[in-house]
Scaffold this motif. Structure first.
Motif, mmCIF file in Angstrom:
data_model
loop_
_atom_site.group_PDB
_atom_site.id
_atom_site.type_symbol
_atom_site.label_atom_id
_atom_site.label_comp_id
_atom_site.label_asym_id
_atom_site.label_seq_id
_atom_site.Cartn_x
_atom_site.Cartn_y
_atom_site.Cartn_z
ATOM 1 N N HIS A 12 36.978 -46.283 -9.640
ATOM 2 C CA HIS A 12 37.064 -45.066 -10.457
ATOM 3 C C HIS A 12 36.549 -43.852 -9.685
ATOM 4 O O HIS A 12 36.068 -42.893 -10.276
ATOM 5 N N HIS A 23 41.789 -40.678 -9.892
ATOM 6 C CA HIS A 23 42.144 -42.083 -10.126
ATOM 7 C C HIS A 23 42.845 -42.233 -11.462
ATOM 8 O O HIS A 23 42.811 -41.338 -12.303
ATOM 9 N N ASP A 64 43.189 -44.547 -14.850
ATOM 10 C CA ASP A 64 42.604 -45.570 -15.728
ATOM 11 C C ASP A 64 43.735 -46.271 -16.479
ATOM 12 O O ASP A 64 44.550 -45.611 -17.127
ATOM 13 N N HIS A 95 40.708 -51.165 -18.300
ATOM 14 C CA HIS A 95 39.397 -50.556 -18.067
ATOM 15 C C HIS A 95 38.485 -50.757 -19.286
ATOM 16 O O HIS A 95 37.291 -50.948 -19.146
ATOM 17 N N GLU A 113 42.336 -38.893 -14.061
ATOM 18 C CA GLU A 113 41.142 -38.041 -14.108
ATOM 19 C C GLU A 113 40.868 -37.432 -12.737
ATOM 20 O O GLU A 113 41.273 -38.000 -11.715
HETATM 21 ZN ZN LIG Z 1 38.103 -43.932 -14.746
#
Ligand SMILES: [Zn+2]
Length: 244
Positions: free
Chosen positions: A58, A62, A64, A68, A204
């Motif tokens: 992370h 990256h 998700d 996760h 993100e």
């Molecule tokens: Zn993340």
């Protein structure tokens, strides 16, 4: 660089909106720092250069995937490239102060510009403006980031049946230090839900200051590290934009 022509004859170009991964990359305070250690080095008399990279999955820009936060959620390495290419993206300007929540009311005015029948966006990029702290105030960037509310995630999933990816210019989709809120934000996005279209991906830590105008965005490509078995992964993100 010469621009290419798209199908309709307009000029377009690709830009990268993911950050470089470096030892200075700001990573969430709970993650290990990135290390990039030269191993073989020509300047030390070796025949070639190599380096050893260590990074939690992370780190930096990256993606998700549902695994996760969900025991039976999909992991990023199972996604097909066609599930990671978004042809109907929309950037939503949503200026936020440190630690502020992003609510439905922050997103709905932009969506209301579009006819209900045209709400077929597959990727929403939220631009809070917080990206300006990525290099200038790392502590603020990591611990005072704005984040989306679980209700706003639900609102997007409810109103955008094709939505598959939600992306943001902050280190995390949720605010720092609020465990319960963070779990709800991610679970609301990642859970399979009959009425809501497919579970979302989160991207993100994006560098989206440079996308010139809302109408210029034509395509988003998310290219994760192909590492078997991991829930989520650092990624390269390319966008196709109309040239001015
Ligand atoms: Zn993340």
């Amino acid at each position: 660089m010469e621009n290419k022509k798209n199908d309709s004859g307009n000029d377009y170009k690709y830009i990268r909106i993911s950050y470089n991964l470096t030892e200075d990359t700001p990573v969430h305070p709970d993650l290990a720092k990135i290390t990039i250690t030269p191993k073989n080095q020509i300047k030390e008399g070796d025949s070639y250069n190599t380096s050893v990279i260590t990074a939690e999955n992370h780190s930096g820009t990256h993606v998700d995937a549902p695994a996760h936060f969900l025991k039976n959620g999909r992991s990023i390495f199972t996604y097909d490239p066609n599930e990671l290419t978004f042809k109907k993206p929309l950037i939503v300007d949503c200026p936020k102060k440190p630690d502020e929540l992003i609510h439905e009311e922050d997103l709905s005015p932009t969506l209301k510009h579009y006819n209900v029948d045209n709400l077929d966006f597959d990727c929403i990029l939220i631009r809070t403006g917080f990206g300006k702290y990525h290099d200038t105030d790392t502590l603020k960037y990591l611990t005072k980031n704005p984040g989306i509310s679980p209700e706003a995630v639900f609102y997007l999933r409810s109103n955008l049946p094709k939505l598959a990816c939600l992306a943001i210019d902050t280190v995390s989709m949720s605010r720092y230090g609020r465990m319960e809120e963070m779990i709800r934000v991610h679970q609301t996005a990642f859970s399979a839900n009959d009425g809501l279209g497919k579970p979302l991906l989160f991207v993100e830590d994006l560098d989206i200051e440079s996308i010139p105008t809302a109408g210029s965005l034509e395509e988003v490509m998310v290219i994760p590290w192909q590492v078997g078995g991991i829930d989520s992964a650092p990624c390269t993100v390319l966008v196709k934009i109309k040239s001015e």
